[in-house]
Every structure is written in structure tokens, then in C-alpha cells.
Motif scaffolding. Structure first.
Motif, mmCIF file in Angstrom:
data_model
loop_
_atom_site.group_PDB
_atom_site.id
_atom_site.type_symbol
_atom_site.label_atom_id
_atom_site.label_comp_id
_atom_site.label_asym_id
_atom_site.label_seq_id
_atom_site.Cartn_x
_atom_site.Cartn_y
_atom_site.Cartn_z
ATOM 1 N N ILE A 71 0.833 -1.203 0.000
ATOM 2 C CA ILE A 71 0.000 0.000 0.000
ATOM 3 C C ILE A 71 0.870 1.257 0.000
ATOM 4 O O ILE A 71 0.598 2.221 -0.721
ATOM 5 C CB ILE A 71 -0.965 -0.014 1.208
ATOM 6 C CG1 ILE A 71 -2.015 -1.111 1.028
ATOM 7 C CG2 ILE A 71 -1.647 1.345 1.369
ATOM 8 C CD1 ILE A 71 -2.964 -1.274 2.206
ATOM 9 N N TYR A 80 -5.224 7.874 -3.735
ATOM 10 C CA TYR A 80 -6.336 6.927 -3.870
ATOM 11 C C TYR A 80 -7.578 7.460 -3.168
ATOM 12 O O TYR A 80 -7.494 8.039 -2.084
ATOM 13 C CB TYR A 80 -5.940 5.567 -3.293
ATOM 14 C CG TYR A 80 -4.985 4.810 -4.193
ATOM 15 C CD1 TYR A 80 -5.459 3.946 -5.181
ATOM 16 C CD2 TYR A 80 -3.614 4.997 -4.082
ATOM 17 C CE1 TYR A 80 -4.585 3.285 -6.029
ATOM 18 C CE2 TYR A 80 -2.733 4.331 -4.932
ATOM 19 C CZ TYR A 80 -3.234 3.477 -5.900
ATOM 20 O OH TYR A 80 -2.374 2.832 -6.741
ATOM 21 N N VAL A 83 -9.152 2.901 0.136
ATOM 22 C CA VAL A 83 -8.432 1.633 0.309
ATOM 23 C C VAL A 83 -9.444 0.685 0.946
ATOM 24 O O VAL A 83 -9.840 0.866 2.105
ATOM 25 C CB VAL A 83 -7.190 1.784 1.201
ATOM 26 C CG1 VAL A 83 -6.481 0.437 1.351
ATOM 27 C CG2 VAL A 83 -6.246 2.831 0.630
ATOM 28 N N ILE A 108 -7.888 0.979 -4.193
ATOM 29 C CA ILE A 108 -7.110 -0.180 -3.788
ATOM 30 C C ILE A 108 -8.061 -1.162 -3.119
ATOM 31 O O ILE A 108 -8.871 -0.766 -2.269
ATOM 32 C CB ILE A 108 -5.987 0.197 -2.793
ATOM 33 C CG1 ILE A 108 -4.910 1.034 -3.480
ATOM 34 C CG2 ILE A 108 -5.347 -1.063 -2.197
ATOM 35 C CD1 ILE A 108 -3.819 1.527 -2.535
#
Length: 225
Positions: A71, A80, A83, A108
């Protein structure tokens, strides 16, 4: 949209993402799906991504180090929106959530396994937890593939007939009406006359009535929304 998926079993997902609508979405440049093998982020000579839990309970737990390394590596390259960890105690996945995620740019996904992941991952690295239903799977790969399929198909240009996605079940908290195609009669089974009438207003009225009736009968819980 770019989707990065962290998994210990990327081979489970490769063919799924390379075929049908998701495969075409990537070829057209509407989506980029990148699989990351967590075993590549271990320092263990056996590339282990799990260990025994503290406290002596049964099963194995996914280790924090390879997940954090992966990550952190991805976040060093771009920002991002979420997640996401697929978990039985996450928010229940539904069409409104799919609609919302389809408007993001970078996601993600972490695929869990065994008894789950070290809880510190959930406390410090995960921004959203999602469940696809009240049952347990062997791993999170199936859940992530389900979510990605539902989300990516909504991106403009992925489906050639974009209005088709807007008329899917659950878009308006109703089940879709029955659908038919040629021939108009088969073994004495006939398509409803209204669908052959060409009268647009009557067809739309029939479709709504059918959707409402089927939802009341099969999924009355949706009407509460």
C-alpha cells in the motif's frame, strides 16, 4: 479508473479480468486493473504472508508487513480515493454504493484470507470495508471481482448501450421487469401484447407496474428504501 488489487492468489483473478466486459473496458482505456502479489512484498525467504494469531486461537492471520509495504508503494505513486477491505462486517454492498464507487478515479482493494488480516491494518490503512453478503468465502478475491464487475460496468463507455445499465435492477430500488425477445410466440407461450404494440407510454407504464409487482412479491424490503 485505476484499480489496484492486493492478493496472495492473483492467478484466480487473471482470466476473469481479461475477458468479457471487464477485458473490453481495459482495452478501450476506460479501466486499468493491476494485480499485486503480496508474496512479492515479503522479506521471508518462503514468501509467507500469514502467521499464527496471538492469543492461541485457531487459524492463521495475514501479516501486516507485506500489506503495508504494498500500500505504501502504491500511495507513493498516486493518490487513492479509497483503500477497501472486503470483510463480513463491512457495509453491505448495493447498487447505490456501486454507483458511488464508479465515479472515483483510483481504488485499492485488499483481498483477505484465513481468519482475516492483522487488525492494525484495518485501523490504520483501510478507509472502507465492504461485505457482499452474510456468508463466508474462502478468500476475498471473489468478493473483489464481484464489486469490480458491478462498478466498472457503470463507467461511461464501458457498455455500448449506456442506458442499459440505468435500467438494471436496483437502480431505482425496484427489480427489473420481465424481458422477452424473438420469437413472439414459442410453444404457445406468447410475449405480452403491450410489448408488441409499439406504444411507448403504455410499454413504460407496463414495465413500471411489473417492476413494482415483482419487487412487492420477491423483495419487499427494497420498497422500504
Amino acid at each position: 479508473m485505476r484499480v489496484d488489487i492486493l492478493t496472495t492468489f492473483p492467478e484466480m483473478m487473471e482470466s476473469f479480468f481479461s475477458t468479457s466486459i471487464l477485458g473490453r473496458a481495459q482495452k478501450k482505456g476506460h479501466a486499468e486493473i493491476v494485480l499485486h502479489n503480496l508474496r512479492d512484498y515479503t522479506t521471508d525467504k518462503h514468501h509467507k504472508t500469514d502467521d499464527y494469531p496471538f492469543g492461541g486461537c485457531a487459524g492463521l492471520v495475514m501479516k501486516i508487513e507485506p500489506i503495508d509495504r504494498c500500500i505504501s508503494h502504491l500511495k507513493s505513486q498516486r493518490e487513492y480515493d479509497e483503500v477497501i477491505y472486503t470483510s463480513p462486517d463491512g457495509a453491505k454492498f448495493d447498487q447505490p454504493m456501486a454507483n458511488s464507487l464508479s465515479m472515483t478515479q483510483n481504488l485499492i482493494f485488499l483481498c483477505g484470507h484465513y481468519k482475516g488480516v492483522d487488525h492494525r491494518i484495518r485501523e490504520h490503512l483501510i478507509t472502507k470495508e465492504i461485505s457482499i453478503g452474510d456468508y463466508v468465502l474462502t478468500g476475498g478475491e471473489l468478493a473483489v471481482m464481484t464489486i469490480c464487475d458491478a462498478v466498472i460496468r457503470l463507467i461511461p463507455g464501458v457498455i455500448s448501450d449506456e442506458t442499459s445499465a440505468l435500467s438494471d435492477s436496483f437502480q431505482d430500488n425496484l427489480l427489473a421487469p420481465p424481458v422477452y425477445t424473438r420469437p413472439a410466440e414459442y410453444n404457445g407461450w406468447k410475449v405480452p401484447d403491450v410489448l408488441l404494440s409499439g406504444h411507448e407510454a403504455n410499454i413504460r407504464k407496463w414495465e413500471f407496474e411489473q417492476s413494482l409487482e415483482r419487487t412487492k412479491l420477491l423483495r419487499p424490503d427494497l420498497l422500504d428504501k
